[in-house]
Design an enzyme around this catalytic site. Structure first.
Site, mmCIF file in Angstrom:
data_model
loop_
_atom_site.group_PDB
_atom_site.id
_atom_site.type_symbol
_atom_site.label_atom_id
_atom_site.label_comp_id
_atom_site.label_asym_id
_atom_site.label_seq_id
_atom_site.Cartn_x
_atom_site.Cartn_y
_atom_site.Cartn_z
ATOM 1 N N GLU A 25 24.545 -83.014 56.284
ATOM 2 C CA GLU A 25 25.457 -83.653 55.345
ATOM 3 C C GLU A 25 26.033 -84.903 56.007
ATOM 4 O O GLU A 25 26.573 -84.837 57.113
ATOM 5 C CB GLU A 25 26.575 -82.695 54.938
ATOM 6 C CG GLU A 25 27.748 -83.328 54.209
ATOM 7 C CD GLU A 25 27.357 -84.101 52.963
ATOM 8 O OE1 GLU A 25 27.803 -85.256 52.826
ATOM 9 O OE2 GLU A 25 26.602 -83.559 52.128
ATOM 10 N N HIS B 261 27.595 -75.911 31.395
ATOM 11 C CA HIS B 261 27.096 -76.244 30.057
ATOM 12 C C HIS B 261 26.186 -75.144 29.524
ATOM 13 O O HIS B 261 25.369 -74.581 30.254
ATOM 14 C CB HIS B 261 26.353 -77.575 30.094
ATOM 15 C CG HIS B 261 27.250 -78.738 30.388
ATOM 16 N ND1 HIS B 261 28.163 -79.205 29.471
ATOM 17 C CD2 HIS B 261 27.398 -79.504 31.502
ATOM 18 C CE1 HIS B 261 28.821 -80.224 30.000
ATOM 19 N NE2 HIS B 261 28.382 -80.422 31.227
ATOM 20 N N LYS C 276 27.664 -86.891 27.623
ATOM 21 C CA LYS C 276 28.414 -86.031 26.718
ATOM 22 C C LYS C 276 29.759 -86.612 26.315
ATOM 23 O O LYS C 276 30.467 -86.035 25.505
ATOM 24 C CB LYS C 276 28.604 -84.659 27.379
ATOM 25 C CG LYS C 276 27.281 -83.979 27.731
ATOM 26 C CD LYS C 276 27.521 -82.664 28.467
ATOM 27 C CE LYS C 276 26.217 -82.003 28.853
ATOM 28 N NZ LYS C 276 25.504 -82.721 29.928
#
Length: 317
Positions: free
Chosen positions: A32, A50, A251
């Site tokens: 990372e 979702h 969305k």
């Protein structure tokens, strides 16, 4: 340094992959670039699970969206991360938008989303009395959920670390190419080698992909989303995740309860260069105005935090 498997990226996907692979006898490392996990999009998003009604039927996205939504309650319980299932409403304010609602309903049914219904104004206002009374109809999706994305990411990482995955933070991958036992990586910690490399690098994933697969290049267009997090005094304003009919950029602006009892409002979707997570007056004004179309009486004076995240929009959809 040689490993069996190297995962690039410590967001929710990378940490979930690390947790799964920690079940097996393999030398697994997660790299990372930031100083902790969940420092990218995974700490700055809507936290919505979702249901899967907006993905095109037959696509991998549709398949995994629905399967993922079904996995979330048990997954969050296993790792002790918060989860709720308030369901979602997608609102239409014109008869033209009603056609979009019907399309979302048909897509959801084709994708296997359970419990979908198209409901009319009277039922909408009985369920959500603070919604704009000018609403025409809505798609009701009871399987939509909410979580705390950064807490989930950290919980997944904890499980993986306890089970032997090596987390190398502040380790940026500069390049990856075939070589050695599988792949050679140049990193800010020096060269590394792995039999298998798994690319979970978010907005940086196309750069790494294209180093290995120049014949099938990907383009990622980062989009910044700005948010309001409101005090718990506003947390009961809506019971469902409230969407508007989606547009070409996503969305749209949502109004939703959080797992901690606050209210979250956002995001916009502005293309940016790199990792620009600065909030702007114009962006937040757009978010608040759009949200009031759904829920007119939001008290933005109760905002306790503004933040922004950058998501990896890939050109293939």
């Amino acid at each position: 340094m040689k490993r069996d498997i190297i995962i690039i990226g410590g967001g929710v996907v990378g940490c979930a992959v690390a947790r799964l692979l920690s079940r097996y006898e393999a030398d697994v490392a997660l790299l990372e670039g930031a100083s902790d996990v969940s420092e990218g999009a995974s700490k700055a998003n809507s936290g919505i699970v979702h249901a899967g009604f907006d993905a095109k039927p037959g696509t991998l996205k549709a398949k995994l969206n629905v399967e993922g939504a079904r996995m979330y309650p048990a997954l969050c319980a296993e790792v002790d991360a918060p989860y709720g299932q308030p369901g979602a409403m997608v609102l239409a304010f014109t008869e033209e938008e009603r056609a979009n609602i019907q399309t979302l309903y048909e897509q959801g049914v084709a994708n296997g989303v359970e419990g979908l219904r198209v409901i009319e104004r009277e039922e909408i206002l009985s369920l959500e009395p603070n919604v704009n009374p000018g609403v025409v109809c809505a798609l009701l999706a009871p399987t939509s959920g909410i979580t705390s994305p950064y807490e989930l990411t950290c919980a997944l990482a904890d499980h993986a670390a306890v089970n032997g995955v090596d987390f190398l933070l502040d380790t940026f991958v500069e390049s990856v190419c075939p070589g050695g036992a599988g792949y050679l990586l140049e990193t800010t910690r020096g060269p590394m080698e792995a039999r298998i490399v798994i690319n979970c690098a978010g907005v940086d994933s196309a750069r790494l992909h294209n180093q290995l697969c120049p014949q099938k290049p990907l383009t990622i267009i980062p989009r910044k989303g700005e948010y309001y997090l409101l005090d718990k005094s506003e947390g009961s304003l809506v019971d469902h995740v409230i969407f508007q009919c989606p547009g070409p950029e996503g969305k749209g602006v949502l109004v939703a309860p959080t797992v901690h009892g606050n209210l979250i409002v956002g995001p916009n979707a502005d293309p940016v260069e790199g990792d620009d997570t600065a909030c702007t007056a114009a962006g937040l004004a757009f978010v608040s105005a759009a949200a009031r179309r759904s829920v007119p009486n939001i008290r933005f004076s109760e905002s306790i935090r503004n933040f922004a995240g950058v998501r990896a929009n890939v050109d293939t959809g």
